[in-house]
Design a protein around this motif. Structure first.
Motif, PDB file in Angstrom:
ATOM      1  N   ILE A 163       1.008  -1.234  -0.033  1.00  0.00           N
ATOM      2  CA  ILE A 163      -0.137   0.034   0.082  1.00  0.00           C
ATOM      3  C   ILE A 163       0.915   1.142  -0.028  1.00  0.00           C
ATOM      4  CG2 ILE A 163      -1.901   1.268   1.296  1.00  0.00           C
ATOM      5  CD1 ILE A 163      -2.356  -1.335   2.541  1.00  0.00           C
TER       6      ILE A 163
ATOM      7  N   GLU B 202       0.750   4.775   0.247  1.00  0.00           N
ATOM      8  CA  GLU B 202      -0.142   6.120   0.838  1.00  0.00           C
ATOM      9  C   GLU B 202       0.441   6.720   1.847  1.00  0.00           C
ATOM     10  OE1 GLU B 202      -2.770   8.206   1.259  1.00  0.00           O
ATOM     11  OE2 GLU B 202      -3.855   7.005   0.182  1.00  0.00           O
TER      12      GLU B 202
ATOM     13  N   MET C   6      -6.799   0.334   5.206  1.00  0.00           N
ATOM     14  CA  MET C   6      -6.618  -0.713   4.192  1.00  0.00           C
ATOM     15  C   MET C   6      -5.642  -1.886   4.590  1.00  0.00           C
ATOM     16  SD  MET C   6      -6.208   1.571   0.588  1.00  0.00           S
ATOM     17  CE  MET C   6      -4.928   2.461   1.047  1.00  0.00           C
TER      18      MET C   6
ATOM     19  N   LEU D  41      -1.338  -1.168  -4.210  1.00  0.00           N
ATOM     20  CA  LEU D  41      -2.279  -0.073  -4.195  1.00  0.00           C
ATOM     21  C   LEU D  41      -1.627   1.179  -4.153  1.00  0.00           C
ATOM     22  CD1 LEU D  41      -4.839  -2.032  -1.552  1.00  0.00           C
ATOM     23  CD2 LEU D  41      -4.915  -1.840  -3.813  1.00  0.00           C
TER      24      LEU D  41
ATOM     25  N   ASP E 139      -1.614   5.335  -4.292  1.00  0.00           N
ATOM     26  CA  ASP E 139      -2.384   6.519  -4.227  1.00  0.00           C
ATOM     27  C   ASP E 139      -1.955   7.405  -5.471  1.00  0.00           C
ATOM     28  OD1 ASP E 139      -4.173   8.104  -3.194  1.00  0.00           O
ATOM     29  OD2 ASP E 139      -2.587   9.377  -2.119  1.00  0.00           O
TER      30      ASP E 139
ATOM     31  N   ILE F  91      -3.138  -1.205  -8.497  1.00  0.00           N
ATOM     32  CA  ILE F  91      -4.535  -0.583  -8.736  1.00  0.00           C
ATOM     33  C   ILE F  91      -4.254   0.801  -7.994  1.00  0.00           C
ATOM     34  CG2 ILE F  91      -7.106  -0.621  -7.381  1.00  0.00           C
ATOM     35  CD1 ILE F  91      -6.628  -3.526  -6.948  1.00  0.00           C
TER      36      ILE F  91
ATOM     37  N   ILE G 123      -5.415   4.337  -6.654  1.00  0.00           N
ATOM     38  CA  ILE G 123      -6.544   4.636  -5.719  1.00  0.00           C
ATOM     39  C   ILE G 123      -6.303   6.367  -5.796  1.00  0.00           C
ATOM     40  CG2 ILE G 123      -7.107   5.283  -3.228  1.00  0.00           C
ATOM     41  CD1 ILE G 123      -6.802   2.226  -4.205  1.00  0.00           C
TER      42      ILE G 123
ATOM     43  N   TYR H 126      -8.611   0.964 -11.023  1.00  0.00           N
ATOM     44  CA  TYR H 126      -8.695   2.153 -10.268  1.00  0.00           C
ATOM     45  C   TYR H 126      -9.760   2.128  -9.176  1.00  0.00           C
ATOM     46  CZ  TYR H 126     -12.495   3.683 -13.133  1.00  0.00           C
ATOM     47  OH  TYR H 126     -13.889   4.008 -13.783  1.00  0.00           O
TER      48      TYR H 126
ATOM     49  N   LEU I 112     -12.966  -2.623  -2.137  1.00  0.00           N
ATOM     50  CA  LEU I 112     -11.500  -2.684  -2.519  1.00  0.00           C
ATOM     51  C   LEU I 112     -11.068  -4.026  -2.366  1.00  0.00           C
ATOM     52  CD1 LEU I 112      -8.724  -1.743  -1.907  1.00  0.00           C
ATOM     53  CD2 LEU I 112      -9.132  -1.868   0.416  1.00  0.00           C
TER      54      LEU I 112
ATOM     55  N   VAL J 204      -9.070  -6.298  -5.423  1.00  0.00           N
ATOM     56  CA  VAL J 204      -7.732  -6.887  -5.270  1.00  0.00           C
ATOM     57  C   VAL J 204      -7.935  -8.214  -5.875  1.00  0.00           C
ATOM     58  CG1 VAL J 204      -6.424  -7.761  -3.335  1.00  0.00           C
ATOM     59  CG2 VAL J 204      -7.211  -5.353  -3.385  1.00  0.00           C
TER      60      VAL J 204
END
Length: 247
Positions: free
Chosen positions: A15, A17, A26, A59, A61, A86, A88, A108, A118, A122
């Motif tokens: 992730i 972010e 998340m 994931l 951002d 993916i 975000i 997205y 979410l 995934v």
């Protein structure tokens, strides 16, 4: 950077972010689903993580300090080993989502998002990725159309001059769906179901973006497409005859 080291090999989701609270939410959600999770605050932390261990999905951002998500996604897409992404997005504008798909994102998800969506996205992206590396019943099968060749075993698309044209996983799935049903009107919902399955969200516009990209890669004039035609009120039609070779 927070890393949960696995005792045995499980699916690892990174992730990227910078909002600590969102990242932690998340991470906890995906951990409950059985995924190993790593949190990175920016692209440099992701690079260091990827150099140390194998990742299965990112994931990412869109708005990050330093290098933004689009630039990171572009780098990941051009890397020798393709890593699913993916994107975000906090912004609601379609242009941000389209840009993410343009630079190679597999999907997205706009903020704020439903936690169940979410997880569904995934799972969908990971499933498509695993299928891409799994022996296929179509291995050795070749599609020929309008001078183009698609090898289902290697997933390689060759243009009429024999040059390879790179496809994302979503573009490949969409092209195969069209090639398997040539010269038939296919609704958008059919294509969505065949390429994204039960995890597709209502009003998902990813198909529209991927169709546009696929047309461009096939050299199809968007104003007067000759390969993938739009049927008003009906859907899409793959116009050229398709020849099959192999199994």
């Amino acid at each position: 950077m927070q890393i949960n080291e696995p005792s045995d090999r499980r699916t690892v989701v990174a992730i990227v972010e910078d909002d600590r609270e969102i990242a932690q939410l998340m991470a906890e959600l995906l951990a409950r689903e059985g995924y190993e999770v790593a949190i990175c605050r920016d692209g440099s932390e992701l690079d260091r993580l990827a150099a140390r261990r194998r990742l299965d999905l990112v994931l990412l951002d869109l708005m990050l300090p330093g290098e933004d998500g689009l630039s990171i996604c572009r780098r990941l897409h051009s890397a020798p080993v393709r890593l699913p992404v993916i994107m975000i997005t906090a912004k609601g504008d379609d242009i941000d989502r389209i840009l993410g798909l343009e630079v190679g994102a597999d999907d997205y998800l706009p903020k704020p998002f439903n936690p169940r969506e979410l997880v569904a996205r995934v799972r969908a992206v990971l499933r498509r990725t695993r299928l891409a590396h799994r022996p296929s019943p179509l291995t050795g099968r070749r599609y020929r159309f309008a001078g183009w060749v698609l090898d289902a075993g290697s997933r390689e698309l060759l243009d009429p001059q024999g040059e390879a044209v790179e496809l994302t996983g979503g573009e490949y799935d969409l092209l195969v769906a069209l090639l398997d049903h040539p010269q038939r009107v296919l609704t958008r919902d059919q294509l969505l179901d065949w390429t994204r399955g039960r995890d597709a969200a209502p009003y998902d516009r990813t198909i529209d973006v991927q169709l546009s990209r696929l047309r461009r890669k096939l050299g199809d004039d968007p104003r007067k497409p000759a390969i993938i035609r739009t049927v008003r009120g009906g859907g899409y039609l793959f116009a050229p005859p398709v020849e099959f070779a192999g199994p």
